[in-house]
Scaffold this active site. Structure first.
Site, mmCIF file in Angstrom:
data_model
loop_
_atom_site.group_PDB
_atom_site.id
_atom_site.type_symbol
_atom_site.label_atom_id
_atom_site.label_comp_id
_atom_site.label_asym_id
_atom_site.label_seq_id
_atom_site.Cartn_x
_atom_site.Cartn_y
_atom_site.Cartn_z
ATOM 1 N N ARG A 280 10.765 -53.533 -16.780
ATOM 2 C CA ARG A 280 11.612 -54.213 -17.748
ATOM 3 C C ARG A 280 13.087 -53.903 -17.508
ATOM 4 N NH1 ARG A 280 8.888 -53.295 -22.426
ATOM 5 N NH2 ARG A 280 7.845 -55.319 -22.397
ATOM 6 N N GLY A 281 13.363 -52.718 -16.970
ATOM 7 C CA GLY A 281 14.748 -52.353 -16.680
ATOM 8 C C GLY A 281 15.386 -53.290 -15.668
#
Length: 342
Positions: A280-281
Site C-alpha cells: 500500500r505504501g
C-alpha cells in the site's frame, strides 16, 4: 453556522497543508492522519476544507449525496417513494466535511430505523447516519486515537468496501459510503491501532512553531478572525479562491501526468529500503507523487515530487526496529538520500 478559518490564512504547517491539498486532488490517495502537539491548528486546517473545496452536484434533496448520473436501483434500498420526488432534479452543494464525535453511538454513525416514521406512519424507513452524510466528502475524527474499538472496526470495514451495510431492527440496507478519512491526534494521548493507521494514505507531523515571526503572525490573524470573522474571511476570499481554482485545474490534468518506469522503480526501492509493510505504501506514494506533479503543473513525476511526498506516504508504515533509536522520519530521510542520490 460557524464560519471556518480560511485555509489560505493558516501560517506555516506546510506539510499538513500539502497533504490536505493532495487528497483533495486525488481521493484515491486515501486520507490524512495529522499527529501533533495540542493547539497547532490541526482541526482548524481540516475544518477549513468545507470552504475551500469546489462544490459538487447531487440529486436534489438526497440524504446520501448520490450524483445525478447515478440515480438507479440503490435509491429504492434506502429511500421511500415520498423521499424520491426530486430524483431528476439537480442541486449544487458544498462538499461535506463531517465530524465524527468520539462519543457517537453506532446507530448515529451507520444509521438506524426512523422511529418517528415507524411510530406515526407504521413504515420501516432508514434514517441515514454520519457515513451517509460523508459520502463523496470527508469524514473527520478529532483525537482519533481515542476512538472506541468497535467504531474503529466499523470504519475499517466501510473504508475497505466503500459501502455501508446495515442489518438491524428488521432493516436490510446497503448504500455507498465513499469518503476520505481525515484524523488528528496527540501521540501523548495514546497510539492508533495499526489496522486503522494503515487506512490513512498520508501521515504528517505538526509541531509548535519555533520562528518568532510566524508566532506573532499567527496571533495577529487569530485575533483578527476572532474580532470579525466575516471581514477576515472576505479579506482572504481571493486567496482561498486561487487555491480552489488550483485544485480544480490539478484534478483536470491528473490523468495526463506520466509516471515513468524509472519513477516507479525509485518508489519501490524506497519502500524496500525503509522496509515498509505491504504494497500500500508504493501505491500511495505513486498517487501522491502524481498529485504533487499535477499541483506543480509538471507533465511527469520526477525525483523532486517523490522526495517531497515520501515521508508523509511512508512514515506510518515502517516496522519498528528496536536496534534503531532514530524516528521514522529520520529513517525515511536516510533512505531518500541513498535511493535518490545523484
Amino acid at each position: 453556522m460557524k464560519i471556518p478559518f480560511p485555509f489560505a490564512a493558516i501560517v506555516g504547517q506546510d506539510d499538513m497543508k500539502l497533504a490536505i491539498l493532495l487528497v483533495s486532488i486525488d481521493r484515491n490517495i486515501g486520507g490524512v492522519m495529522v499527529f501533533g502537539d495540542r493547539g497547532t491548528g490541526k482541526s482548524t486546517a481540516v475544518r477549513s476544507l468545507a470552504a475551500l473545496l469546489p462544490p459538487m452536484q447531487i440529486v436534489a434533496g438526497c440524504r446520501f449525496n448520490y450524483p445525478p448520473s447515478n440515480v438507479s436501483d440503490p435509491c429504492s434500498q434506502v429511500c421511500n417513494v415520498d423521499d424520491r420526488i426530486n430524483c431528476h432534479e439537480i442541486d449544487t452543494v458544498p462538499v461535506p466535511v463531517v465530524d465524527l464525535p468520539l462519543g457517537a453511538t453506532e446507530d448515529r454513525v451507520v444509521g438506524a430505523l426512523d422511529l418517528e416514521r415507524a411510530l406515526t406512519r407504521g413504515e420501516k424507513s432508514f434514517e441515514p447516519g454520519l457515513l451517509a452524510r460523508a459520502h463523496r466528502g470527508f469524514l473527520y475524527i478529532d483525537e482519533v486515537n481515542l476512538l472506541e474499538d468497535h467504531l474503529v472496526d466499523l470504519l475499517l470495514d466501510v473504508a475497505a468496501s466503500g459501502e455501508n451495510i446495515v442489518e438491524r431492527e428488521g432493516l436490510s440496507v446497503k448504500h455507498p459510503a465513499g469518503f476520505v478519512l481525515v484524523g488528528s491526534g496527540n501521540p501523548e494521548e495514546g497510539e492508533l491501532r495499526p489496522q486503522l493507521l494503515d487506512r490513512f494514505g498520508l501521515s504528517v507531523e505538526v509541531k509548535t512553531p519555533t520562528n518568532l515571526a510566524d508566532r506573532v503572525e499567527i496571533l495577529r490573524r487569530c485575533d483578527a478572525f476572532a474580532r470579525d470573522p466575516e471581514a477576515f474571511t472576505v479579506h482572504w476570499s481571493e486567496k482561498n479562491a486561487e487555491i480552489r481554482d488550483l485544485i480544480v485545474a490539478s484534478r483536470g490534468r491528473l490523468d495526463s501526468i506520466e509516471v515513468g518506469d524509472a519513477s516507479l522503480e525509485t518508489m519501490s526501492r524506497l519502500c524496500m529500503a525503509t522496509d515498509a509493510d505491504g504494497l500500500r505504501g508504493e501505491l500511495t506514494l505513486m498517487r501522491a507523487a502524481r498529485a504533487a506533479a499535477a499541483l506543480a503543473e509538471d507533465p511527469r513525476v520526477g525525483p523532486d515530487h517523490i522526495r517531497r511526498v515520501a515521508p508523509m506516504a511512508l512514515r506510518h508504515r515502517l516496522r519498528r526496529d528496536p536496534l534503531d533509536e532514530s524516528g521514522s522520519s529520520a529513517r525515511i530521510e536516510r533512505a531518500i538520500a541513498e535511493v535518490l542520490s545523484p
